[in-house]
Design an enzyme around this catalytic site. Sequence first.
Site, PDB file in Angstrom:
ATOM      1  N   LYS A  13       0.844  -1.212   0.000  1.00 40.49           N
ATOM      2  CA  LYS A  13       0.000   0.000   0.000  1.00 40.49           C
ATOM      3  C   LYS A  13       0.879   1.262   0.000  1.00 40.49           C
ATOM      4  O   LYS A  13       0.688   2.159  -0.810  1.00 40.49           O
ATOM      5  CB  LYS A  13      -0.927   0.026   1.240  1.00 40.49           C
ATOM      6  CG  LYS A  13      -1.838  -1.181   1.375  1.00 40.49           C
ATOM      7  CD  LYS A  13      -2.748  -1.090   2.589  1.00 40.49           C
ATOM      8  CE  LYS A  13      -2.031  -1.134   3.922  1.00 40.49           C
ATOM      9  NZ  LYS A  13      -1.325  -2.404   4.215  1.00 40.49           N
ATOM     10  N   ARG A  88     -10.098   0.818   8.102  1.00 42.22           N
ATOM     11  CA  ARG A  88      -9.632  -0.529   8.415  1.00 42.22           C
ATOM     12  C   ARG A  88     -10.688  -1.340   9.151  1.00 42.22           C
ATOM     13  O   ARG A  88     -10.440  -2.483   9.500  1.00 42.22           O
ATOM     14  CB  ARG A  88      -8.427  -0.401   9.330  1.00 42.22           C
ATOM     15  CG  ARG A  88      -7.117  -0.828   8.709  1.00 42.22           C
ATOM     16  CD  ARG A  88      -6.048  -0.539   9.745  1.00 42.22           C
ATOM     17  NE  ARG A  88      -4.878  -1.285   9.547  1.00 42.22           N
ATOM     18  CZ  ARG A  88      -3.768  -0.784   9.005  1.00 42.22           C
ATOM     19  NH1 ARG A  88      -3.734   0.437   8.548  1.00 42.22           N
ATOM     20  NH2 ARG A  88      -2.709  -1.528   8.928  1.00 42.22           N
ATOM     21  N   ARG A 127      12.116  -6.294   4.312  1.00 35.70           N
ATOM     22  CA  ARG A 127      12.140  -4.881   4.721  1.00 35.70           C
ATOM     23  C   ARG A 127      12.994  -4.715   5.985  1.00 35.70           C
ATOM     24  O   ARG A 127      13.819  -3.811   6.067  1.00 35.70           O
ATOM     25  CB  ARG A 127      10.712  -4.384   4.982  1.00 35.70           C
ATOM     26  CG  ARG A 127      10.689  -3.000   5.615  1.00 35.70           C
ATOM     27  CD  ARG A 127       9.339  -2.336   5.537  1.00 35.70           C
ATOM     28  NE  ARG A 127       8.335  -2.975   6.374  1.00 35.70           N
ATOM     29  CZ  ARG A 127       7.034  -2.687   6.305  1.00 35.70           C
ATOM     30  NH1 ARG A 127       6.605  -1.814   5.416  1.00 35.70           N
ATOM     31  NH2 ARG A 127       6.177  -3.290   7.101  1.00 35.70           N
ATOM     32  N   ARG A 139      10.801  -1.092  12.500  1.00 37.11           N
ATOM     33  CA  ARG A 139       9.484  -0.913  13.133  1.00 37.11           C
ATOM     34  C   ARG A 139       9.276  -1.957  14.235  1.00 37.11           C
ATOM     35  O   ARG A 139       9.545  -3.142  14.016  1.00 37.11           O
ATOM     36  CB  ARG A 139       8.384  -1.062  12.074  1.00 37.11           C
ATOM     37  CG  ARG A 139       8.031   0.253  11.415  1.00 37.11           C
ATOM     38  CD  ARG A 139       7.116   0.085  10.243  1.00 37.11           C
ATOM     39  NE  ARG A 139       5.848  -0.562  10.539  1.00 37.11           N
ATOM     40  CZ  ARG A 139       4.831  -0.647   9.674  1.00 37.11           C
ATOM     41  NH1 ARG A 139       4.953  -0.115   8.474  1.00 37.11           N
ATOM     42  NH2 ARG A 139       3.724  -1.265  10.002  1.00 37.11           N
ATOM     43  N   ARG A 150      -1.026  -8.764  13.405  1.00 40.99           N
ATOM     44  CA  ARG A 150      -1.518  -7.758  12.440  1.00 40.99           C
ATOM     45  C   ARG A 150      -2.323  -8.440  11.334  1.00 40.99           C
ATOM     46  O   ARG A 150      -3.348  -7.932  10.881  1.00 40.99           O
ATOM     47  CB  ARG A 150      -0.344  -6.973  11.832  1.00 40.99           C
ATOM     48  CG  ARG A 150       0.261  -5.966  12.812  1.00 40.99           C
ATOM     49  CD  ARG A 150       1.683  -5.582  12.430  1.00 40.99           C
ATOM     50  NE  ARG A 150       1.805  -4.909  11.148  1.00 40.99           N
ATOM     51  CZ  ARG A 150       2.944  -4.821  10.467  1.00 40.99           C
ATOM     52  NH1 ARG A 150       4.059  -5.350  10.937  1.00 40.99           N
ATOM     53  NH2 ARG A 150       2.974  -4.198   9.305  1.00 40.99           N
TER      54      ARG A 150
END
Length: 205
Positions: A13, A88, A127, A139, A150
Amino acid sequence: MRLILLGPPGAGKGTQAQRLVQKYGIVQLSTGEMLRAAVAAQTPIGLQAKDIMASGSLVPDEMVISIISDRLDQPDMKNGFILDGFPRTVPQAEALDDLLKRKHIRLDAVVELRVNESALLNRVETRVAEMRARGEEVRVDDTPEVLSKRLASYRSLTEPLIHYYSERRKLLTVDGMMTIEHVTREINRILAAIGAVEPVIKKAA
Ligand code: AP5
């Protein structure tokens, strides 16, 4: 252009939103980025959101609805925007419908990026590895345990939005398993097909 990008963690996204921003000069509204900035700045919202985000749960609907509502009132919204990570939940989507109606803004489309779960896990692992190699702070929610939380939040609370927007004839699904470049091309193609952007005309050789 007014667009929502929908998809699980690691679907691309943020990556695609940035490419669309560059191409069309519109604004990206990422609730995840806004919340991370609030956490870093230790604002009252950040202090409230910090542990919830670190656990992989969603922050309360009212919190993100108020952030988006304030942001949509800013003058830079007039050329269009991409919502990345909002809505969401169904209550967030309903609140957004009300906000847009009150502001006489028409949503063009909701682009769902569909990616299988093992690819999502690989992307987030990559990542993390890339950020570590660059010496950047990783993160806190990019660990395997929090990522699975998540994903569970996405399945139970966000996936119902696919039906929500499909019923409202706003949903466009893109195969997010292709390369970044191919996904961008496909998004541009479907946006042109619904008249949200000018079609790309290939010049004759
Ligand atoms: P948020 O920041 O929105 O995180 P997320 O949805 O989990 O998404 P990610 O940023 O991990 O993934 P992405 O889809 O943007 O993928 P990306 O482009 O980075 O939310 C974080 C937290 O904030 C939530 O858990 C929640 O607590 C809170 N929150 C936020 N919004 C909320 C809301 N509305 N309500 C309640 N709580 C909220 O790509 C990932 C990686 O893959 C990158 O390395 C990229 O280079 C790579 N990649 C991208 N596309 C491809 C491709 N096609 N092929 C190969 N690699 C690719």
